[in-house]
Design an enzyme around this catalytic site. Structure first.
Site, PDB file in Angstrom:
ATOM      1  N   TRP A 238      55.527 -15.592  64.597  1.00  0.00           N
ATOM      2  CA  TRP A 238      54.140 -16.066  64.589  1.00  0.00           C
ATOM      3  C   TRP A 238      54.047 -17.486  65.128  1.00  0.00           C
ATOM      4  O   TRP A 238      53.105 -18.203  64.831  1.00  0.00           O
ATOM      5  CB  TRP A 238      53.565 -15.997  63.168  1.00  0.00           C
ATOM      6  CG  TRP A 238      53.312 -14.607  62.700  1.00  0.00           C
ATOM      7  CD1 TRP A 238      52.129 -13.916  62.785  1.00  0.00           C
ATOM      8  CD2 TRP A 238      54.229 -13.706  62.071  1.00  0.00           C
ATOM      9  NE1 TRP A 238      52.273 -12.644  62.260  1.00  0.00           N
ATOM     10  CE2 TRP A 238      53.553 -12.485  61.814  1.00  0.00           C
ATOM     11  CE3 TRP A 238      55.567 -13.802  61.699  1.00  0.00           C
ATOM     12  CZ2 TRP A 238      54.160 -11.401  61.198  1.00  0.00           C
ATOM     13  CZ3 TRP A 238      56.174 -12.713  61.095  1.00  0.00           C
ATOM     14  CH2 TRP A 238      55.468 -11.538  60.845  1.00  0.00           C
ATOM     15  N   CYS A 274      51.769  -8.225  62.694  1.00  0.00           N
ATOM     16  CA  CYS A 274      51.414  -7.213  61.693  1.00  0.00           C
ATOM     17  C   CYS A 274      51.050  -5.849  62.280  1.00  0.00           C
ATOM     18  O   CYS A 274      51.457  -4.821  61.754  1.00  0.00           O
ATOM     19  CB  CYS A 274      50.307  -7.725  60.776  1.00  0.00           C
ATOM     20  SG  CYS A 274      48.699  -7.970  61.573  1.00  0.00           S
ATOM     21  N   ASP A 303      48.185 -14.735  49.296  1.00  0.00           N
ATOM     22  CA  ASP A 303      48.236 -15.474  48.033  1.00  0.00           C
ATOM     23  C   ASP A 303      49.689 -15.604  47.589  1.00  0.00           C
ATOM     24  O   ASP A 303      50.231 -14.717  46.941  1.00  0.00           O
ATOM     25  CB  ASP A 303      47.397 -14.746  46.984  1.00  0.00           C
ATOM     26  CG  ASP A 303      47.481 -15.368  45.604  1.00  0.00           C
ATOM     27  OD1 ASP A 303      47.771 -16.571  45.525  1.00  0.00           O
ATOM     28  OD2 ASP A 303      47.266 -14.651  44.608  1.00  0.00           O
ATOM     29  N   HIS A 332      44.581  -8.714  59.088  1.00  0.00           N
ATOM     30  CA  HIS A 332      45.933  -8.251  58.780  1.00  0.00           C
ATOM     31  C   HIS A 332      45.904  -6.731  58.795  1.00  0.00           C
ATOM     32  O   HIS A 332      44.906  -6.109  58.419  1.00  0.00           O
ATOM     33  CB  HIS A 332      46.388  -8.774  57.420  1.00  0.00           C
ATOM     34  CG  HIS A 332      47.778  -8.337  57.046  1.00  0.00           C
ATOM     35  ND1 HIS A 332      48.817  -8.366  57.945  1.00  0.00           N
ATOM     36  CD2 HIS A 332      48.299  -7.839  55.892  1.00  0.00           C
ATOM     37  CE1 HIS A 332      49.913  -7.918  57.357  1.00  0.00           C
ATOM     38  NE2 HIS A 332      49.628  -7.587  56.114  1.00  0.00           N
ATOM     39  N   ASP A 355      53.149  -1.893  53.374  1.00  0.00           N
ATOM     40  CA  ASP A 355      53.024  -3.000  54.319  1.00  0.00           C
ATOM     41  C   ASP A 355      54.425  -3.455  54.720  1.00  0.00           C
ATOM     42  O   ASP A 355      55.190  -3.937  53.888  1.00  0.00           O
ATOM     43  CB  ASP A 355      52.251  -4.155  53.674  1.00  0.00           C
ATOM     44  CG  ASP A 355      51.851  -5.227  54.684  1.00  0.00           C
ATOM     45  OD1 ASP A 355      52.386  -5.217  55.807  1.00  0.00           O
ATOM     46  OD2 ASP A 355      51.003  -6.081  54.342  1.00  0.00           O
ATOM     47  N   TYR A 526      46.494 -15.583  65.081  1.00  0.00           N
ATOM     48  CA  TYR A 526      45.539 -14.821  64.271  1.00  0.00           C
ATOM     49  C   TYR A 526      45.732 -15.009  62.769  1.00  0.00           C
ATOM     50  O   TYR A 526      44.842 -14.721  61.974  1.00  0.00           O
ATOM     51  CB  TYR A 526      45.600 -13.327  64.632  1.00  0.00           C
ATOM     52  CG  TYR A 526      46.788 -12.606  64.035  1.00  0.00           C
ATOM     53  CD1 TYR A 526      46.662 -11.867  62.865  1.00  0.00           C
ATOM     54  CD2 TYR A 526      48.050 -12.670  64.630  1.00  0.00           C
ATOM     55  CE1 TYR A 526      47.749 -11.217  62.310  1.00  0.00           C
ATOM     56  CE2 TYR A 526      49.139 -12.033  64.089  1.00  0.00           C
ATOM     57  CZ  TYR A 526      48.985 -11.306  62.925  1.00  0.00           C
ATOM     58  OH  TYR A 526      50.066 -10.665  62.363  1.00  0.00           O
TER      59      TYR A 526
END
Length: 693
Positions: A238, A274, A303, A332, A355, A526
């Site tokens: 990223w 992602c 979080d 996401h 995920d 993003y």
């Protein structure tokens, strides 16, 4: 009489594949689904005599065991069994015997070895018949992955292409993807992924025996699709710098990624983000027979400290500060897979969230899920697996702070309960439409039920992590804001053009107010990570009672062009300081449009007949674009990937790029193209083609 000896086996490949919905796989091996009979024909050196019997053995994994249910030994019986492996003799024709073999609906999936032992007058010779692959069976009501709706099975198991939704809350756009779960060697690669997991390496026998459970298989695969702990399939990046690999935005499908992983000796493929992780996981799960779809969540919270709120910090100039580990991603992408939850009870059956993007560790490694969708909506965050993290992604509160760097003091300035988890989206069954599934994840924002569920989740988390739900509520904001603000778009948002916005500020009080605002613009990825500051300004204005004023904002192409990432995103922020009032942050993330890429292709085609395609691109800039390349791919349309180098394009010049494809299978197919050059990294288009025999 001669001993009974096996001469030949006919796996009935075509008939079995048709009956088991496995006829799309590119394999010469028998591929069947559990809980359903398949037929083989055995030919011996002579006819079977009365009293002669056949005993079959089916086994999987490196240490097959009756106790672990990775080995089954069964004789011919008069009727098939639903709960165990069984064989029924269907017919005999001279020396050939037709046998129907059934597996239980909870058998471990994977590659099996099948052998037979004919018993003849006390003499027996054991003979290996060969191997077959056993998959999950969404068509069987006894299977944990049973999906009753045929159109949903077609979409979530059999469909080899789809679309993903990306962008931001103000601009959702779609991107095609080639899942290709039935192509070439993909099934073997998917089985290799299971055999290279940490679980398999630590205890192969137990791992293979647990492959009866989609809950277990899904969790293992969520770890293996990322490379963080186990040399899994894709390495995440990223940073905005993708040298040494492929930019995540350049991929159009999973087949190339999975094949590269295998061809490189099972070393991670560089790079993914992602939607790449989610799309590859979709391919693997559908390939193994687990119904799966891709989900996009906009304003998705990360979080990190598990308190169901995300804290975002600004300095006095309006710049984002890298403080704490919380963040809000523009979007996401994750997966939902369909299966029962025997570990939680039937009320939590149905869609389960998985995920594979590496974000936080779970049980020591980067994996996430399966989390029951129903558990997320009801705030049951104490249930397995990873429900607190997923709940926060869609329902955390967002708290904004200003931070005085000199005094090292943070001050809360706003608390929002509605901004996280918007426009949660998936592809419609049978079409490219966007379906909003936000209501599957939470009750209506602002409703009393939604707040009740949120507080229920905080209370449960407090018990787990040892904090008080009441003592760690959102920080008290000293006062209500005196002004409101928003950025409005003024004109088109296209790469190569200046960005024109209007900052609208309104005095909410009946008193005159003086406002000073510091404005900044950053290019971002993003995930919200700032890459480079490209513009700044400041203003000061006095507002009469309830007065609204508008301030034009202009960011030139020259200012942003060198620092724009492949996500084409800019974040504009105004930190407004109100005299004797509370600071107000006004922010907007904008996505700039790529120029159009037009693909002209006939809507109908025939197998093995050439199809002419033309792709048209016009350079919209006032300068030359160089290093132009067009890539094309599509399952059953293009073998591998087609790459065409294109000469440089002068300002406003149009290039028409013709090429030919030859469909190899009938059905509805998707052709994807990706144009890149030095000024536009990934301009995409896709079209569907109906291929007839």
């Amino acid at each position: 009489m001669a001993a009974l000896t096996l001469i030949n086996i006919n796996w009935q490949l075509e008939a079995n594949a048709s009956a088991h919905h496995t006829d799309k796989y590119s394999s010469t091996e028998l591929i069947v689904r559990r809980g359903q009979a398949f037929t083989i024909i055995l030919t011996f050196n002579r006819a079977l005599q009365t009293g002669e019997s056949l005993t079959f053995t089916a086994e999987t994994g490196p240490q097959p065991s009756l106790h672990a249910k990775t080995q089954a030994v069964f004789d011919i019986s008069s009727t098939a069994s639903n709960s165990t492996w069984s064989a029924v003799q269907q017919s005999t024709n001279s020396s050939s015997v037709s046998i129907s073999i059934s597996s239980p609906a909870n058998a471990a999936i994977g590659r099996y070895k099948l052998s037979v032992q004919p018993a003849s007058g006390g003499r027996a010779s054991h003979r290996t018949l060969g191997t077959f692959v056993l998959l999950f069976n969404p068509w069987s009501s006894g299977d944990d992955v049973f999906m009753p709706d045929s159109s949903e099975r077609k979409e979530y198991v059999l469909e080899e292409f789809g679309i993903l939704f990306v962008g931001n809350v103000n601009y959702i756009h779609r991107r095609g993807w080639n899942y290709g779960q039935f192509q070439g060697d993909i099934l073997n690669i998917c089985l290799s992924i299971l055999d290279r997991s940490l679980s398999y390496r630590q205890d192969p026998a137990t791992d293979v025996s647990r492959r009866d459970d989609p809950n277990y298989v899904g969790r293992v695969l969520s770890a293996m699709v990322n490379s963080n702990d186990d040399n899994g399939v894709v390495l995440g990046n990223w940073s905005g710098n993708y040298s040494g690999g492929t930019s995540p935005g350049s991929w159009n499908g999973s087949v190339e990624i999975l094949q590269k992983w295998k061809d490189a000796g099972f070393r991670p493929v560089r790079y993914g983000q992602c939607w790449v992780f989610a799309s590859v996981l979709t391919t693997v799960l559908r390939c193994l027979g687990i119904p799966t779809r891709v989900i996009s969540n906009f304003n998705s919270a990360h979080d990190a400290d598990r308190n169901l709120s995300v804290d975002i910090y600004y300095d006095e100039s309006g710049n984002h500060l890298n403080m704490g580990s919380d963040s809000v991603w523009n979007f996401h992408v994750w997966n939902e897979s369909w299966f029962t939850r025997s570990d939680l009870g039937p009320s939590y059956n149905g869609w389960q969230i998985l995920d594979s993007t590496p974000q936080e560790r779970s049980a020591g490694i980067y994996q996430c899920g399966p989390a029951s969708l129903i558990a997320i909506k009801e705030g049951d965050v104490d249930l397995e697996y990873d429900c607190p993290f997923v709940f926060a992604e869609v329902n955390a509160d967002r708290i904004s702070w200003t931070y005085d760097i000199r005094r090292r003091q943070a001050k809360p300035i706003s608390s929002e309960t509605k901004s996280i988890g918007q426009f949660i989206s998936t592809k419609a069954v049978g079409s490219y439409a966007r379906v909003d599934v936000t209501n599957n994840y939470k009750y209506g924002e602002g409703s009393r039920k939604e707040r009740e569920v949120y507080e229920k989740a905080r209370t449960k988390l407090g018990r787990v992590y040892g904090f008080s739900a009441t003592s760690e509520k959102r920080p008290e904001i000293d006062q209500k804001p005196d002004i409101s603000g928003k950025f409005k778009v003024d004109g088109s948002l296209q790469i190569g053009k200046d960005v024109s916005l209007i900052l609208v500020l309104r005095n909410l009080t009946s008193d005159a107010k003086t406002v000073k605002a510091n404005l900044t613009a950053w290019t971002i990825v993003y995930t919200g990570k700032p890459i480079h500051k490209v513009w700044k300004d400041s203003l000061s204005a006095t507002f009469a009672s309830e007065e609204e004023k508008q301030f034009p904002v202009k960011i030139t192409y020259a200012e942003y062009q060198q620092n724009l990432t492949g996500d084409n995103m800019i974040r504009v922020t105004a930190l407004c300081q109100v005299e004797s009032g509370i600071d107000v942050v006004v922010e907007r993330n904008i996505t700039l449009d790529n120029p159009d890429l037009v693909m002209q292709v006939p809507s109908d085609a025939k197998v093995n007949e050439p199809v002419n395609v033309e792709v048209i691109f016009t350079n919209p800039l006032d300068q030359e674009v160089k290093d132009c390349v067009l890539l094309a791919e599509g399952s059953d349309l293009v073998k591998g990937k087609l790459e065409i180098e294109i000469p440089s394009l002068q300002s406003r010049q149009t290039s028409k790029i013709p090429f030919e494809i030859i469909p190899t299978k009938s059905g509805t197919k998707q052709l994807l193209v990706n144009f890149s050059c030095d000024k536009f990294p990934d301009v995409k288009a896709f079209e569907t083609i109906n291929v007839a025999n």
